[in-house]
Design a protein around this motif. Structure first.
Motif, PDB file in Angstrom:
ATOM      1  N   ASP A  94       0.843  -1.191   0.000  1.00  0.00           N
ATOM      2  CA  ASP A  94       0.000   0.000   0.000  1.00  0.00           C
ATOM      3  C   ASP A  94       0.883   1.247   0.000  1.00  0.00           C
ATOM      4  OD1 ASP A  94      -2.203  -1.651   0.226  1.00  0.00           O
ATOM      5  OD2 ASP A  94      -2.473  -1.312   2.380  1.00  0.00           O
ATOM      6  N   PRO A  95       0.358   2.376  -0.466  1.00  0.00           N
ATOM      7  CA  PRO A  95       1.109   3.630  -0.317  1.00  0.00           C
ATOM      8  C   PRO A  95       1.393   3.922   1.160  1.00  0.00           C
ATOM      9  CG  PRO A  95      -0.710   3.909  -1.857  1.00  0.00           C
ATOM     10  CD  PRO A  95      -0.906   2.565  -1.204  1.00  0.00           C
ATOM     11  N   VAL A  96       2.606   4.307   1.467  1.00  0.00           N
ATOM     12  CA  VAL A  96       2.956   4.659   2.846  1.00  0.00           C
ATOM     13  C   VAL A  96       2.112   5.849   3.285  1.00  0.00           C
ATOM     14  CG1 VAL A  96       4.786   5.542   4.357  1.00  0.00           C
ATOM     15  CG2 VAL A  96       5.293   3.751   2.675  1.00  0.00           C
ATOM     16  N   THR A  97       1.494   5.738   4.446  1.00  0.00           N
ATOM     17  CA  THR A  97       0.674   6.836   4.963  1.00  0.00           C
ATOM     18  C   THR A  97       1.429   7.593   6.058  1.00  0.00           C
ATOM     19  OG1 THR A  97      -0.424   5.346   6.542  1.00  0.00           O
ATOM     20  CG2 THR A  97      -1.501   5.692   4.410  1.00  0.00           C
TER      21      THR A  97
ATOM     22  N   GLN B 119       8.636   4.209   0.950  1.00  0.00           N
ATOM     23  CA  GLN B 119       7.919   3.406  -0.045  1.00  0.00           C
ATOM     24  C   GLN B 119       8.921   2.688  -0.963  1.00  0.00           C
ATOM     25  OE1 GLN B 119       4.344   3.586  -0.351  1.00  0.00           O
ATOM     26  NE2 GLN B 119       4.400   1.903  -1.826  1.00  0.00           N
ATOM     27  N   GLN B 120       9.870   3.434  -1.472  1.00  0.00           N
ATOM     28  CA  GLN B 120      10.834   2.872  -2.417  1.00  0.00           C
ATOM     29  C   GLN B 120      11.741   1.844  -1.758  1.00  0.00           C
ATOM     30  OE1 GLN B 120      11.002   3.680  -5.931  1.00  0.00           O
ATOM     31  NE2 GLN B 120      12.046   1.720  -5.698  1.00  0.00           N
TER      32      GLN B 120
ATOM     33  N   SER C 169      17.326   9.717   9.673  1.00  0.00           N
ATOM     34  CA  SER C 169      15.997   9.138   9.516  1.00  0.00           C
ATOM     35  C   SER C 169      15.971   8.192   8.310  1.00  0.00           C
ATOM     36  CB  SER C 169      14.945  10.236   9.341  1.00  0.00           C
ATOM     37  OG  SER C 169      14.849  11.042  10.490  1.00  0.00           O
ATOM     38  N   LYS C 170      16.619   8.584   7.230  1.00  0.00           N
ATOM     39  CA  LYS C 170      16.645   7.734   6.040  1.00  0.00           C
ATOM     40  C   LYS C 170      17.464   6.475   6.287  1.00  0.00           C
ATOM     41  CE  LYS C 170      15.692  11.270   2.578  1.00  0.00           C
ATOM     42  NZ  LYS C 170      16.164  12.002   1.369  1.00  0.00           N
ATOM     43  N   ARG C 171      18.546   6.608   7.037  1.00  0.00           N
ATOM     44  CA  ARG C 171      19.327   5.410   7.391  1.00  0.00           C
ATOM     45  C   ARG C 171      18.477   4.484   8.255  1.00  0.00           C
ATOM     46  NH1 ARG C 171      21.392   1.085   6.512  1.00  0.00           N
ATOM     47  NH2 ARG C 171      22.973   0.286   7.942  1.00  0.00           N
ATOM     48  N   GLY C 172      17.650   5.073   9.128  1.00  0.00           N
ATOM     49  CA  GLY C 172      16.731   4.264   9.932  1.00  0.00           C
ATOM     50  C   GLY C 172      15.730   3.523   9.062  1.00  0.00           C
ATOM     51  N   ILE C 173      15.265   4.180   7.996  1.00  0.00           N
ATOM     52  CA  ILE C 173      14.341   3.531   7.060  1.00  0.00           C
ATOM     53  C   ILE C 173      15.024   2.349   6.376  1.00  0.00           C
ATOM     54  CG2 ILE C 173      13.166   3.853   4.839  1.00  0.00           C
ATOM     55  CD1 ILE C 173      12.428   6.690   5.830  1.00  0.00           C
TER      56      ILE C 173
END
Length: 221
Positions: A69-72, A98-99, A205-209
């Motif tokens: 699903d699209p990330v909300t 999402q990516q 934050s992106k590294r956490g993702i």
């Protein structure tokens, strides 16, 4: 780099505040997500990750495809976005999440568009983010006062000083029946000694993702 006694005191106060913040910003069983009533304190939580979870003990080998699903973006009153995270920042993190999650899942599953037997439906909600404090985050990894603390935090698997993070919820359903198979909330952040992740407001934050995507895939093996 040498700093004055006054500057040293200010730095120590900032470090104390940062450590206090780390201890008080653990993920919650967010009331506004669909699986909230299923989430329970997780006895299998490792180093503070996935403190609340639900599992149906599904056989993941039955599944070979996934729908994402699209990330909300979570807007509930119990969200954990800090004041400096703007709507644009949230949108950027959601797009990145999402990516990254899709790319990671495609290492194990085939991406699908329609519900079918043997297909998972995965819903991810971005529930919070903390920005990286410019300059000070990098400085505490170079300064003799900050390095020992960050070293200890790295060994413990905990957050580094003044470094950003991301919080989110994952809900995994059988796409053909819409039955909830697994759900959890988590908070991810880079290793406390990761210098590269201290650059940029959303770098940590992106590294956490990235780490969250790895964790999701590992949990579906």
């Amino acid at each position: 780099m040498q700093i004055t006694t006054k500057a040293s005191c200010l730095l120590l106060l900032s470090i104390a505040a940062a450590l206090t913040g780390c201890a008080s910003t653990q993920p919650k069983p967010y009331q506004g997500i669909e699986s909230s009533t299923y989430l329970r304190p997780n006895d299998q939580s490792k180093r503070g990750h996935e403190p609340y979870a639900y599992t149906s003990n599904a056989d993941w080998k039955r599944y070979s495809r996934f729908i994402m699903d699209p990330v909300t973006i979570y807007n509930g009153a119990d969200n954990q976005f800090d004041a400096k995270i703007t709507d644009e920042d949230k949108a950027e993190l959601a797009t990145y999440m999402q990516q990254q999650f899709e790319d990671k899942l495609e290492q194990r599953f085939k991406k699908e568009s329609f519900p079918a037997d043997g297909t998972l439906r995965i819903h991810v909600t971005l529930t919070g983010a903390k920005h990286t404090t410019k300059f000070f985050s990098t400085f505490t990894r170079m300064d003799l006062g900050g390095m020992p603390i960050n070293t200890v935090q790295a060994i413990r698997g905990k957050e580094g000083l003044m470094t950003g993070s991301v919080s989110y919820a994952v809900e995994i359903y059988d796409a053909s029946t819409n039955r909830l198979l697994k759900a959890y909330v988590d908070k991810q952040y880079p290793n406390a000694l990761n210098m590269k992740a201290t650059f940029g407001k959303l770098g940590a934050s992106k590294r956490g993702i990235d780490k969250g995507a790895d964790s999701l895939l590992a949990g579906l093996q």
